[in-house]
Scaffold this motif. Structure first.
Motif, mmCIF file in Angstrom:
data_model
loop_
_atom_site.group_PDB
_atom_site.id
_atom_site.type_symbol
_atom_site.label_atom_id
_atom_site.label_comp_id
_atom_site.label_asym_id
_atom_site.label_seq_id
_atom_site.Cartn_x
_atom_site.Cartn_y
_atom_site.Cartn_z
ATOM 1 N N SER A 58 21.740 31.639 -8.192
ATOM 2 C CA SER A 58 22.461 30.419 -7.820
ATOM 3 C C SER A 58 23.961 30.678 -7.740
ATOM 4 C CB SER A 58 22.194 29.321 -8.851
ATOM 5 O OG SER A 58 20.855 28.927 -8.810
ATOM 6 N N ALA A 59 24.467 31.469 -8.672
ATOM 7 C CA ALA A 59 25.901 31.786 -8.664
ATOM 8 C C ALA A 59 26.265 32.560 -7.406
ATOM 9 C CB ALA A 59 26.274 32.581 -9.912
ATOM 10 N N GLU A 61 24.713 32.335 -4.555
ATOM 11 C CA GLU A 61 24.678 31.372 -3.447
ATOM 12 C C GLU A 61 25.957 30.530 -3.442
ATOM 13 O OE1 GLU A 61 21.170 28.931 -3.400
ATOM 14 O OE2 GLU A 61 22.003 27.615 -1.844
ATOM 15 N N ALA A 62 26.367 30.068 -4.632
ATOM 16 C CA ALA A 62 27.611 29.300 -4.725
ATOM 17 C C ALA A 62 28.796 30.133 -4.258
ATOM 18 C CB ALA A 62 27.821 28.834 -6.171
ATOM 19 N N GLU A 64 28.890 32.508 -2.134
ATOM 20 C CA GLU A 64 28.914 32.769 -0.693
ATOM 21 C C GLU A 64 29.152 31.507 0.117
ATOM 22 O OE1 GLU A 64 25.319 34.916 0.129
ATOM 23 O OE2 GLU A 64 25.824 36.416 -1.381
ATOM 24 N N THR A 65 28.823 30.329 -0.451
ATOM 25 C CA THR A 65 28.910 29.107 0.342
ATOM 26 C C THR A 65 30.100 28.231 -0.029
ATOM 27 O OG1 THR A 65 27.400 28.052 -1.217
ATOM 28 C CG2 THR A 65 26.436 28.966 0.786
#
Lengths: 96, 96
Positions: A58-59, A61-62, A64-65
């Protein structure tokens, strides 16, 4: 409580005026060994309980987004904050 | 060429509006595991040749005098950038 560090730096080919300002100021403090300075961002994300692979995914993903702009920045690091990085025992600021 | 990383974070008791903004945005991306986000600064200082203890001492001095504001910030980390932190092989941005 677990903590995850995300480090974001400008891509090497992107001009870094903040880093250049620091680079220009260092010799005025007598610190002239440094040939380049780059300034980036460091995020510390907290989670309940120990850090799991799900948290790290999740980190990432955060990172990168939301935490980086992929056009000009690279996510250089996503890792659990471990005891050898004493986030709670700062090198400076003991008197504050 | 050696590189030294200096990490600077706001003191825990200082309000971090940037971190709070990130914290508020994460659930909108479906990432609701994170209980807190703090945003700080990461500096990468380059030196000619390998990093010596003198370089690290200078970096610590720079960290305490120029790179951080000791009233509100802590220098949490001053260390040589080693191969296990692949600054040149970013996690994202491969297509840029």
């Amino acid at each position: 409580m677990g903590r995850i560090v995300v480090d974001v730096m400008l891509k090497p080919e992107i001009l870094d005026p903040q880093g250049q300002a620091v680079r220009g100021a260092l010799p005025r403090l007598g610190l002239d060994q440094f040939t380049d300075v780059r300034q980036g961002k460091r995020f510390v994300l907290s989670v309940d309980g120990p850090v799991t692979q799900t948290h790290l995914a999740s980190a990432r993903e955060a990172a990168e987004t939301l935490l980086s702009n992929p056009v000009i920045e690279d996510v250089v690091n996503v890792h659990e904050l471990t005891a050898d990085e004493p986030e709670q025992a700062p090198i400076t600021g003991a008197g504050a």
